[in-house]
Design a protein around this motif. Structure first.
Motif, PDB file in Angstrom:
ATOM      1  N   TYR A  34      28.192 -25.312  -6.806  1.00  0.00           N
ATOM      2  CA  TYR A  34      28.284 -26.231  -7.897  1.00  0.00           C
ATOM      3  C   TYR A  34      27.733 -25.324  -9.102  1.00  0.00           C
ATOM      4  N   ASP A  35      26.523 -24.700  -8.884  1.00  0.00           N
ATOM      5  CA  ASP A  35      25.754 -24.015  -9.766  1.00  0.00           C
ATOM      6  C   ASP A  35      26.646 -22.617 -10.284  1.00  0.00           C
ATOM      7  N   ASN A  36      27.174 -22.139  -9.289  1.00  0.00           N
ATOM      8  CA  ASN A  36      27.948 -20.856  -9.746  1.00  0.00           C
ATOM      9  C   ASN A  36      29.300 -21.477 -10.480  1.00  0.00           C
ATOM     10  N   VAL A  37      29.869 -22.571 -10.211  1.00  0.00           N
ATOM     11  CA  VAL A  37      30.907 -23.020 -11.112  1.00  0.00           C
ATOM     12  C   VAL A  37      30.804 -23.459 -12.295  1.00  0.00           C
ATOM     13  N   VAL A  38      29.605 -23.859 -12.207  1.00  0.00           N
ATOM     14  CA  VAL A  38      28.999 -24.431 -13.720  1.00  0.00           C
ATOM     15  C   VAL A  38      28.622 -23.148 -14.688  1.00  0.00           C
ATOM     16  N   ASN A  39      28.026 -22.299 -14.299  1.00  0.00           N
ATOM     17  CA  ASN A  39      27.382 -21.103 -14.605  1.00  0.00           C
ATOM     18  C   ASN A  39      28.599 -20.183 -15.093  1.00  0.00           C
ATOM     19  N   GLN A  98      36.557 -24.614  -3.198  1.00  0.00           N
ATOM     20  CA  GLN A  98      36.096 -25.261  -1.808  1.00  0.00           C
ATOM     21  C   GLN A  98      34.616 -25.281  -1.564  1.00  0.00           C
ATOM     22  N   GLY A  99      33.986 -26.458  -1.283  1.00  0.00           N
ATOM     23  CA  GLY A  99      32.511 -26.512  -1.063  1.00  0.00           C
ATOM     24  C   GLY A  99      32.015 -25.894  -0.068  1.00  0.00           C
ATOM     25  N   ASP A 100      32.558 -25.049   0.424  1.00  0.00           N
ATOM     26  CA  ASP A 100      31.853 -23.972   1.640  1.00  0.00           C
ATOM     27  C   ASP A 100      32.208 -22.634   1.278  1.00  0.00           C
ATOM     28  N   GLU A 101      32.042 -22.473  -0.021  1.00  0.00           N
ATOM     29  CA  GLU A 101      31.936 -20.900  -0.698  1.00  0.00           C
ATOM     30  C   GLU A 101      30.803 -20.809  -1.455  1.00  0.00           C
ATOM     31  N   PRO A 102      29.471 -20.767  -0.895  1.00  0.00           N
ATOM     32  CA  PRO A 102      28.353 -20.692  -1.638  1.00  0.00           C
ATOM     33  C   PRO A 102      28.246 -19.667  -2.688  1.00  0.00           C
ATOM     34  N   PHE A 103      29.221 -18.287  -2.423  1.00  0.00           N
ATOM     35  CA  PHE A 103      28.838 -17.160  -3.389  1.00  0.00           C
ATOM     36  C   PHE A 103      30.261 -17.133  -4.187  1.00  0.00           C
ATOM     37  N   ILE A 104      31.005 -17.914  -4.480  1.00  0.00           N
ATOM     38  CA  ILE A 104      32.019 -18.110  -5.440  1.00  0.00           C
ATOM     39  C   ILE A 104      31.341 -17.578  -6.903  1.00  0.00           C
ATOM     40  N   ASN A 105      32.111 -16.926  -7.783  1.00  0.00           N
ATOM     41  CA  ASN A 105      31.713 -16.437  -8.873  1.00  0.00           C
ATOM     42  C   ASN A 105      32.738 -16.397 -10.016  1.00  0.00           C
ATOM     43  N   LYS A 106      32.319 -15.988 -11.308  1.00  0.00           N
ATOM     44  CA  LYS A 106      33.146 -16.127 -12.267  1.00  0.00           C
ATOM     45  C   LYS A 106      34.364 -15.155 -12.215  1.00  0.00           C
ATOM     46  N   LYS A 107      34.580 -14.125 -11.635  1.00  0.00           N
ATOM     47  CA  LYS A 107      35.443 -13.126 -11.563  1.00  0.00           C
ATOM     48  C   LYS A 107      36.660 -13.726 -11.023  1.00  0.00           C
ATOM     49  N   PRO A 108      36.589 -14.327  -9.847  1.00  0.00           N
ATOM     50  CA  PRO A 108      37.987 -14.874  -9.171  1.00  0.00           C
ATOM     51  C   PRO A 108      38.372 -16.033  -9.906  1.00  0.00           C
ATOM     52  N   LEU A 109      37.424 -16.949 -10.267  1.00  0.00           N
ATOM     53  CA  LEU A 109      37.545 -18.064 -11.089  1.00  0.00           C
ATOM     54  C   LEU A 109      38.631 -17.743 -12.403  1.00  0.00           C
ATOM     55  N   LYS A 192      45.890 -10.814   2.337  1.00  0.00           N
ATOM     56  CA  LYS A 192      45.149 -11.878   3.046  1.00  0.00           C
ATOM     57  C   LYS A 192      45.230 -13.089   1.890  1.00  0.00           C
ATOM     58  N   HIS A 193      45.082 -14.416   2.306  1.00  0.00           N
ATOM     59  CA  HIS A 193      44.963 -15.382   1.340  1.00  0.00           C
ATOM     60  C   HIS A 193      43.964 -15.673   0.908  1.00  0.00           C
ATOM     61  N   ILE A 194      43.374 -16.028  -0.196  1.00  0.00           N
ATOM     62  CA  ILE A 194      41.899 -16.407  -0.444  1.00  0.00           C
ATOM     63  C   ILE A 194      42.228 -17.824  -1.151  1.00  0.00           C
ATOM     64  N   GLY A 195      41.593 -18.744  -0.237  1.00  0.00           N
ATOM     65  CA  GLY A 195      41.921 -20.203  -0.380  1.00  0.00           C
ATOM     66  C   GLY A 195      41.244 -20.811  -1.537  1.00  0.00           C
ATOM     67  N   LEU A 196      41.576 -20.263  -2.698  1.00  0.00           N
ATOM     68  CA  LEU A 196      41.475 -21.022  -3.942  1.00  0.00           C
ATOM     69  C   LEU A 196      42.639 -21.276  -4.686  1.00  0.00           C
ATOM     70  N   TYR A 197      42.693 -22.451  -5.197  1.00  0.00           N
ATOM     71  CA  TYR A 197      43.945 -22.966  -5.828  1.00  0.00           C
ATOM     72  C   TYR A 197      43.632 -23.699  -7.133  1.00  0.00           C
ATOM     73  N   ALA A 198      44.623 -23.362  -7.975  1.00  0.00           N
ATOM     74  CA  ALA A 198      44.723 -24.074  -9.149  1.00  0.00           C
ATOM     75  C   ALA A 198      46.096 -24.626  -9.431  1.00  0.00           C
ATOM     76  N   ASP A 239      39.390  -9.021  -5.716  1.00  0.00           N
ATOM     77  CA  ASP A 239      38.639  -8.162  -4.742  1.00  0.00           C
ATOM     78  C   ASP A 239      37.365  -8.938  -4.280  1.00  0.00           C
ATOM     79  N   TYR A 240      37.599 -10.089  -4.672  1.00  0.00           N
ATOM     80  CA  TYR A 240      36.353 -11.106  -4.319  1.00  0.00           C
ATOM     81  C   TYR A 240      36.357 -11.122  -2.793  1.00  0.00           C
ATOM     82  N   LYS A 241      35.335 -10.816  -2.075  1.00  0.00           N
ATOM     83  CA  LYS A 241      35.121 -11.127  -0.670  1.00  0.00           C
ATOM     84  C   LYS A 241      34.642 -12.494  -0.210  1.00  0.00           C
ATOM     85  N   MET A 242      35.407 -13.129   0.391  1.00  0.00           N
ATOM     86  CA  MET A 242      35.054 -14.602   0.707  1.00  0.00           C
ATOM     87  C   MET A 242      33.980 -14.556   1.968  1.00  0.00           C
TER      88      MET A 242
END
Length: 264
Positions: A34-39, A98-109, A192-198, A239-242
């Motif tokens: 949550y914090d990473n997505v908000v930030n 996904q709620g199990d990606e604690p290191f998600i960051n701005k770049k892939p989003l 490889k598929h990165i499981g992030l959808y929009a 290049d985001y590493k899940m």
């Protein structure tokens, strides 16, 4: 274009019950997401969607916006669709984080959202990554994808143009004929598929009404339902590493990663 991020968080997990509330670096894993997505600053609104009061109670402690969803959903996409109907606002894109990606960051989003800027006709978008080792090619837990061009006039496109997903599989695709399997990675670029959808909101509403198809049943990959029904999935490379947390062992790896990279 206003974007909405929804983080589906299910308490009951076969391999890791209570996973969203598992502590990582002194705070619940879900809060890292949550914090990473908000930030990231990319979203007009960020909402957690859960089927469990324990999760909602925790989110109130850090003033996160969260809402209750049904407990019968088979996927995060289904949960996102229910949540989207309950959230007020005029959003051009809805991102399922996904709620199990604690290191998600701005770049892939950011890369994911840019697909809709670059392709006005896109209804579904996701990310892929080049596979750089043979182990991932043969790992059934790694979803592979083959790509094609999203336009008939592909010969006029540059190499950085958007592409579409042709098929996803847990098996190695494509098959490299007359080449030893250990050498496949040297003969072809595997993705490889990165499981992030929009999704465009209207497309999200449509796809959750589709019945489960034969391809999805075979591979246990929900995106095959959309392809089977004629929807295009636009793709860009990242290049985001899940580092997904699916098991207690994964949480230990995440804790070590956090200590190494953040110093906690």
């Amino acid at each position: 274009m206003k974007a909405l991020a929804i983080i589906p968080a299910r308490y009951q997990s076969t391999r890791f019950p209570g996973k969203p509330l598992a502590m990582l670096g002194g705070k619940p894993m879900l809060r890292h997401v949550y914090d990473n997505v908000v930030n990231s600053g990319l979203f007009e609104k960020v909402v957690i969607a859960s089927d469990d009061e324990r999760i909602l109670e925790e989110t109130r402690l850090w003033d996160a916006e969260a809402l209750f969803t049904a407990d019968h959903h088979q996927s995060g996409t289904d949960r996102c669709a229910e949540a989207a109907k309950k959230i007020t606002g005029d959003f051009g894109v809805i991102v399922n984080v996904q709620g199990d990606e604690p290191f998600i960051n701005k770049k892939p989003l950011e890369k994911l959202l840019q697909i809709f800027d670059n392709e006005p006709n896109a209804g579904i978008a996701t990310l892929v990554q080049k596979i750089d080792n043979s182990e991932d090619i043969w790992d059934n837990n790694t979803a592979k994808v083959v790509l094609g061009w999203g336009h008939i006039h592909q010969l006029s496109l540059t190499n950085d143009q958007l592409r579409i997903a042709l098929f996803f599989s847990r098996s190695p695709i494509p098959f490299i004929r007359s080449v030893d399997k250990k050498d496949w990675i040297d003969y072809h670029v595997f993705w490889k598929h990165i499981g992030l959808y929009a999704f465009r909101p209207e497309i999200l509403e449509e796809i959750v009404k589709l019945p489960v198809g034969l391809l999805e049943k075979a591979e246990s990959l929900e995106q095959l339902r959309w392809l089977e029904n004629g929807y295009k999935i636009y793709v860009d490379e990242t290049d985001y590493k899940m580092l997904s947390v699916d098991t207690p062992e994964d949480l230990e790896k995440a804790e070590n990663f956090l200590k190494k990279n953040v110093g906690i």
